[in-house]
Motif scaffolding. Structure first.
Motif, PDB file in Angstrom:
ATOM      1  N   HIS A  31       0.826  -1.200   0.000  1.00  0.00           N
ATOM      2  CA  HIS A  31       0.000   0.000   0.000  1.00  0.00           C
ATOM      3  C   HIS A  31       0.864   1.256   0.000  1.00  0.00           C
ATOM      4  O   HIS A  31       1.958   1.271   0.555  1.00  0.00           O
ATOM      5  N   ALA A  32       0.349   2.301  -0.613  1.00  0.00           N
ATOM      6  CA  ALA A  32       1.052   3.585  -0.666  1.00  0.00           C
ATOM      7  C   ALA A  32       0.683   4.412   0.563  1.00  0.00           C
ATOM      8  O   ALA A  32      -0.468   4.398   1.007  1.00  0.00           O
ATOM      9  N   VAL A  34       1.435   8.412   2.505  1.00  0.00           N
ATOM     10  CA  VAL A  34       1.880   9.782   2.270  1.00  0.00           C
ATOM     11  C   VAL A  34       2.447  10.309   3.585  1.00  0.00           C
ATOM     12  O   VAL A  34       1.758  10.324   4.598  1.00  0.00           O
ATOM     13  N   ASN A  60       5.800  10.577  -0.972  1.00  0.00           N
ATOM     14  CA  ASN A  60       5.010   9.376  -1.216  1.00  0.00           C
ATOM     15  C   ASN A  60       5.912   8.160  -1.080  1.00  0.00           C
ATOM     16  O   ASN A  60       7.025   8.137  -1.618  1.00  0.00           O
ATOM     17  N   ALA A  61       5.425   7.146  -0.361  1.00  0.00           N
ATOM     18  CA  ALA A  61       6.215   5.943  -0.117  1.00  0.00           C
ATOM     19  C   ALA A  61       5.320   4.718  -0.229  1.00  0.00           C
ATOM     20  O   ALA A  61       4.093   4.819  -0.190  1.00  0.00           O
ATOM     21  N   THR A  62       5.953   3.556  -0.369  1.00  0.00           N
ATOM     22  CA  THR A  62       5.256   2.281  -0.442  1.00  0.00           C
ATOM     23  C   THR A  62       5.773   1.376   0.662  1.00  0.00           C
ATOM     24  O   THR A  62       6.979   1.311   0.892  1.00  0.00           O
ATOM     25  N   ILE A  96      10.006   0.898   4.308  1.00  0.00           N
ATOM     26  CA  ILE A  96       9.309   1.636   3.260  1.00  0.00           C
ATOM     27  C   ILE A  96      10.282   2.018   2.143  1.00  0.00           C
ATOM     28  O   ILE A  96      11.486   2.102   2.357  1.00  0.00           O
ATOM     29  N   ASP A  99       9.039   6.756  -3.046  1.00  0.00           N
ATOM     30  CA  ASP A  99       8.690   6.786  -4.469  1.00  0.00           C
ATOM     31  C   ASP A  99       8.828   8.186  -5.075  1.00  0.00           C
ATOM     32  O   ASP A  99       9.365   8.333  -6.172  1.00  0.00           O
ATOM     33  N   ARG A 100       8.336   9.200  -4.348  1.00  0.00           N
ATOM     34  CA  ARG A 100       8.303  10.534  -4.936  1.00  0.00           C
ATOM     35  C   ARG A 100       8.383  11.588  -3.850  1.00  0.00           C
ATOM     36  O   ARG A 100       7.805  11.457  -2.774  1.00  0.00           O
TER      37      ARG A 100
END
Length: 103
Positions: A31-32, A34, A60-62, A96, A99-100
């Motif tokens: 799941h992503a 924030v 943003n991380a996963t 984690i 990502d962005r």
């Protein structure tokens, strides 16, 4: 581009694509999430610092995995008093992947 985020009472310097272990975060694997507590964002020579947080900046991380760290052994002793106490602890963590970073 890098950012300094705050999660779990600790601060981390992160870049895109980096994986790191933080205090347990609620969510399922894959799941992503924030992370909106961004303290600083740097891009080359340009650095933006919040007071204390940057407004509108997010990371943003996963969630990659959940686990438990290595066992820490605690040993307490009072000499000549016949007092010895053994204790152990394993801290939970969430790994984690960043990502962005958006400022």
């Amino acid at each position: 581009m890098y950012a300094v985020i705050k999660t779990g009472g600790k601060q981390y310097r992160v870049v895109e694509g980096q994986t790191l272990k933080v205090e347990t975060v609620a969510g399922e694997i894959g799941h992503a999430i924030v992370l909106d507590k961004v303290l600083m964002v740097g891009n080359g020579d340009t650095v933006s610092v919040g007071q204390p947080l940057l407004a509108g900046a997010t990371v943003n991380a996963t969630i990659v995995s959940n686990g438990r760290g290595e066992k820490i052994r605690i040993f307490k002793m009072r000499r000549r008093k016949h007092y010895q106490k053994h204790q152990g602890h394993r801290q939970n963590f969430t790994e984690i992947r960043i990502d962005r970073i958006s400022a």
